[in-house]
Scaffold this active site. Structure first.
Site, PDB file in Angstrom:
ATOM      1  N   CYS A 112       0.838  -1.197   0.000  1.00 28.57           N
ATOM      2  CA  CYS A 112       0.000   0.000   0.000  1.00 28.57           C
ATOM      3  C   CYS A 112       0.882   1.259   0.000  1.00 28.57           C
ATOM      4  O   CYS A 112       1.472   1.586  -1.022  1.00 28.57           O
ATOM      5  CB  CYS A 112      -0.973  -0.051   1.173  1.00 28.57           C
ATOM      6  SG  CYS A 112      -2.340   1.124   1.039  1.00 28.57           S
ATOM      7  N   HIS A 207      -3.476  -5.287   0.411  1.00 29.69           N
ATOM      8  CA  HIS A 207      -2.893  -5.760   1.671  1.00 29.69           C
ATOM      9  C   HIS A 207      -2.835  -7.286   1.680  1.00 29.69           C
ATOM     10  O   HIS A 207      -3.711  -7.959   2.232  1.00 29.69           O
ATOM     11  CB  HIS A 207      -3.696  -5.245   2.867  1.00 29.69           C
ATOM     12  CG  HIS A 207      -3.378  -3.830   3.218  1.00 29.69           C
ATOM     13  ND1 HIS A 207      -2.431  -3.475   4.159  1.00 29.69           N
ATOM     14  CD2 HIS A 207      -3.852  -2.668   2.717  1.00 29.69           C
ATOM     15  CE1 HIS A 207      -2.347  -2.166   4.232  1.00 29.69           C
ATOM     16  NE2 HIS A 207      -3.197  -1.648   3.362  1.00 29.69           N
ATOM     17  N   GLU A 209      -1.118  -9.262   3.402  1.00 35.71           N
ATOM     18  CA  GLU A 209      -0.984  -9.861   4.732  1.00 35.71           C
ATOM     19  C   GLU A 209      -2.339 -10.219   5.331  1.00 35.71           C
ATOM     20  O   GLU A 209      -2.410 -11.017   6.283  1.00 35.71           O
ATOM     21  CB  GLU A 209      -0.221  -8.914   5.669  1.00 35.71           C
ATOM     22  CG  GLU A 209      -0.993  -7.725   6.216  1.00 35.71           C
ATOM     23  CD  GLU A 209      -1.138  -6.563   5.248  1.00 35.71           C
ATOM     24  OE1 GLU A 209      -1.673  -5.515   5.666  1.00 35.71           O
ATOM     25  OE2 GLU A 209      -0.712  -6.694   4.078  1.00 35.71           O
TER      26      GLU A 209
END
Length: 232
Positions: A112, A207, A209
């Site tokens: 990001c 994102h 993760e």
């Protein structure tokens, strides 16, 4: 390999509360740490520090995490009314690490804001305010949208078919500078940038993760393990 690759993750500095304490803290969403561990790496947090980039000699790979907007002064622009107040120390420290990672061919993943900073470090610019909709609609809630790889490591790792990602951002890469765009959203917004001259230097606007798909982290850890072997 005798040890897990050590992956440095740049961290936020925010006011935080735990128990009876209320202090400024260096922190990161734990999902980053979990993603690195699940991929076979060892995560360490890197607070903002713009004195030098020597810490890169102690890690095998680097993640530049998400967070507040990049200071528009870093790419020669005036701030939009919606742009966050700059975190000068964080911008300076993370840009120093990004430049250092490029110089060392250290495996690098930008997430990001991290992807945006990678572009800025390579002479690029940012869109400061995207319209509500595809990339952010409700504060604190991730939107889901499609991304289309257009080459590079992203296509090699994730395939060249459209896939769904999560999004919560109002800024994005405009001019990628010396980087190459390797994925776009359904509305054309840049979703991934890479430096094709480096073994692994990838920035993604979403994102990963927070997704079940760990392939980007697995690749980062594998390339970081290769850097250990190359150093002997």
């Amino acid at each position: 390999m005798s040890r897990r690759p050590i992956i440095g993750i740049t961290s936020y500095v925010e006011q935080a509360r735990w128990g009876v304490w209320d202090f400024r803290a260096s922190l990161i969403p734990y999902a980053y740490v979990e993603a690195v561990r699940a991929a076979g790496g060892r995560a360490v947090l890197l607070p903002p520090d713009s004195v030098d980039d020597d810490v890169l000699d102690a890690v095998d790979g680097l993640i530049v995490s998400g967070g507040v907007d990049v200071d528009p002064a870093r790419y020669g622009a005036e701030p939009h009314p919606s742009t966050d107040a700059p975190q000068v120390d964080r911008d300076a420290g993370e840009l120093l690490l990004i430049h250092g990672a490029f110089e060392r061919d250290l495996p690098l993943l930008g997430v990001c804001r991290g992807a945006q900073l990678m572009a800025v470090a390579r002479g690029g610019t940012l869109i400061q305010d995207l319209p509500l909709g595809v990339h952010r609609e409700v504060l604190g809630v991730f939107n889901q949208h499609l991304v289309k790889p257009v080459g590079g490591l992203v296509a090699r790792l994730l395939g060249d078919a459209e896939f769904k990602v999560n999004a919560h951002h109002h800024q994005a890469v405009d001019d990628p500078g010396a980087l190459v765009v390797t994925a776009r959203a359904e509305d054309g917004v840049v979703e991934a940038v890479e430096d094709p001259t480096k073994p692994f230097a990838v920035g993604v606007q979403w994102h990963p993760e927070l997704l079940d798909d760990r392939r980007l982290f697995v690749a980062l850890v594998e390339y970081s393990g290769s850097s250990i072997r190359d150093r002997g």
